[in-house]
Design a protein around this motif. Structure first.
Motif, PDB file in Angstrom:
ATOM      1  N   ALA A   1      10.841  10.586  10.120  1.00  0.00           N
ATOM      2  CA  ALA A   1      10.749   9.405   9.253  1.00  0.00           C
ATOM      3  C   ALA A   1       9.396   9.421   8.558  1.00  0.00           C
ATOM      4  CB  ALA A   1      10.898   8.136  10.081  1.00  0.00           C
TER       5      ALA A   1
ATOM      6  N   THR B   1       5.840   8.389   7.137  1.00  0.00           N
ATOM      7  CA  THR B   1       4.823   7.449   7.601  1.00  0.00           C
ATOM      8  C   THR B   1       4.820   6.233   6.698  1.00  0.00           C
ATOM      9  OG1 THR B   1       3.473   9.301   8.346  1.00  0.00           O
ATOM     10  CG2 THR B   1       2.372   7.179   8.096  1.00  0.00           C
ATOM     11  N   SER B   2       4.792   5.059   7.301  1.00  0.00           N
ATOM     12  CA  SER B   2       4.814   3.839   6.499  1.00  0.00           C
ATOM     13  C   SER B   2       3.552   3.737   5.669  1.00  0.00           C
ATOM     14  CB  SER B   2       4.948   2.614   7.402  1.00  0.00           C
ATOM     15  OG  SER B   2       3.741   2.390   8.110  1.00  0.00           O
ATOM     16  N   LEU B   3       3.683   3.037   4.569  1.00  0.00           N
ATOM     17  CA  LEU B   3       2.518   2.845   3.703  1.00  0.00           C
ATOM     18  C   LEU B   3       1.405   2.122   4.439  1.00  0.00           C
ATOM     19  CD1 LEU B   3       4.182   1.897   0.290  1.00  0.00           C
ATOM     20  CD2 LEU B   3       3.055   4.039   0.896  1.00  0.00           C
ATOM     21  N   ARG B   4       1.767   1.174   5.307  1.00  0.00           N
ATOM     22  CA  ARG B   4       0.736   0.441   6.038  1.00  0.00           C
ATOM     23  C   ARG B   4      -0.025   1.367   6.986  1.00  0.00           C
ATOM     24  NH1 ARG B   4       2.520  -4.769   9.384  1.00  0.00           N
ATOM     25  NH2 ARG B   4       3.746  -3.187  10.451  1.00  0.00           N
ATOM     26  N   ALA B   5       0.709   2.259   7.658  1.00  0.00           N
ATOM     27  CA  ALA B   5       0.050   3.208   8.555  1.00  0.00           C
ATOM     28  C   ALA B   5      -0.849   4.151   7.769  1.00  0.00           C
ATOM     29  CB  ALA B   5       1.094   3.993   9.346  1.00  0.00           C
ATOM     30  N   GLN B   6      -0.390   4.577   6.600  1.00  0.00           N
ATOM     31  CA  GLN B   6      -1.213   5.460   5.763  1.00  0.00           C
ATOM     32  C   GLN B   6      -2.454   4.732   5.270  1.00  0.00           C
ATOM     33  OE1 GLN B   6      -0.634   8.863   5.093  1.00  0.00           O
ATOM     34  NE2 GLN B   6      -2.779   8.623   4.477  1.00  0.00           N
TER      35      GLN B   6
ATOM     36  N   ALA C   1       0.683  -2.691   0.474  1.00  0.00           N
ATOM     37  CA  ALA C   1       0.283  -2.033   1.720  1.00  0.00           C
ATOM     38  C   ALA C   1      -1.076  -2.530   2.192  1.00  0.00           C
ATOM     39  CB  ALA C   1       0.247  -0.520   1.518  1.00  0.00           C
TER      40      ALA C   1
ATOM     41  N   GLU D   1      -0.713  -5.940   3.753  1.00  0.00           N
ATOM     42  CA  GLU D   1      -0.154  -5.829   5.101  1.00  0.00           C
ATOM     43  C   GLU D   1      -1.176  -5.268   6.087  1.00  0.00           C
ATOM     44  OE1 GLU D   1       3.413  -3.581   5.088  1.00  0.00           O
ATOM     45  OE2 GLU D   1       4.549  -5.042   3.918  1.00  0.00           O
TER      46      GLU D   1
END
Length: 235
Positions: A8, A10-15, A50, A53
């Protein structure tokens, strides 16, 4: 029929969070700095959604706060932050170091030691450069990260990673990890690695505690602690 599977994304928030960490490591973000959401968006190279968040997570971790009428402020370094961050290091790393001493292979320890010796050799033989300081920071934190991860506890590893960002901000504010401190810091690590190689849990704890307390005192501008009675410098 074979169906290819892919991880999956990587979410934008994690990035965005990872990019924020890199800005601290690169000293692009400074302690106490004020920054707008849009400026943070541009700095991280992430969309505004992002970044919005991301902000609550950074606030919960004490890395950033919202100041009415002024915007976002990167964590301000004060006495409480310094004392709390280094006390947490002591709590997290002492058990990790004992576990690490019992489990790390001789081959891996030799590689870790050699990486430190290479930094010391470079620092003594040529003018200090930004590249050398960056390499030294990676070697320094690489050992601490590896010890913590040996515990196999994701919660502890996450707490350590967050606290390491606080310590990096402290060093940016206090210049406690300047070029002048590079060789002494590496020699402290080598002294600690000597205890790891001897698989001596008492010496491991004493030397790690001394190293962290030395870093703590550097951040406060205080005299460094005396070596433990069985202390022996490798430098």
């Amino acid at each position: 029929m074979n169906i290819a599977t892919h991880p999956a994304p990587t979410s934008l928030r994690a990035q965005a969070y990872e990019n924020f960490q890199q800005q601290i490591v690169a000293a692009t973000i400074r302690p106490g700095q004020f920054i707008s959401q849009r400026e943070l968006m541009q700095l991280l190279g992430m969309p505004l959604g992002a970044v919005r968040e991301l902000i609550p997570r950074l606030e919960a971790e004490g890395l950033l706060k919202t100041v009415p009428q002024r915007g976002l402020q990167i964590a301000h370094v004060d006495l409480a932050l310094v004392n709390n961050a280094f006390q947490l290091r002591q709590v997290l790393e002492r058990e990790a170091a004992v576990r690490f001493a019992a489990s790390v292979s001789d081959r891996d320890l030799a590689a870790i030691e050699q990486a430190h010796l290479d930094i010391v050799r470079r620092a003594r033989s040529s003018p200090l450069s930004d590249q050398l300081l960056d390499d030294a920071h990676r070697v320094d934190w690489g050992l601490h990260d590896l010890m913590i991860d040996t515990l196999g506890n994701g919660l502890i590893s996450e707490a350590h990673r967050i606290n390491s960002l606080r310590v990096r901000l402290i060093r940016l504010e206090t210049s406690s990890h300047s070029a002048l401190m590079l060789i002494p810091a590496m020699e402290e690590h080598l002294w600690f690695i000597d205890a790891l190689k001897r698989r001596d849990p008492q010496a491991v704890v004493e030397r790690l505690s001394h190293h962290i307390e030395s870093s703590h005192r550097r951040a406060l501008g205080l005299a460094l602690p005396d070596l433990p009675r069985n202390g022996r410098s490798t430098g």
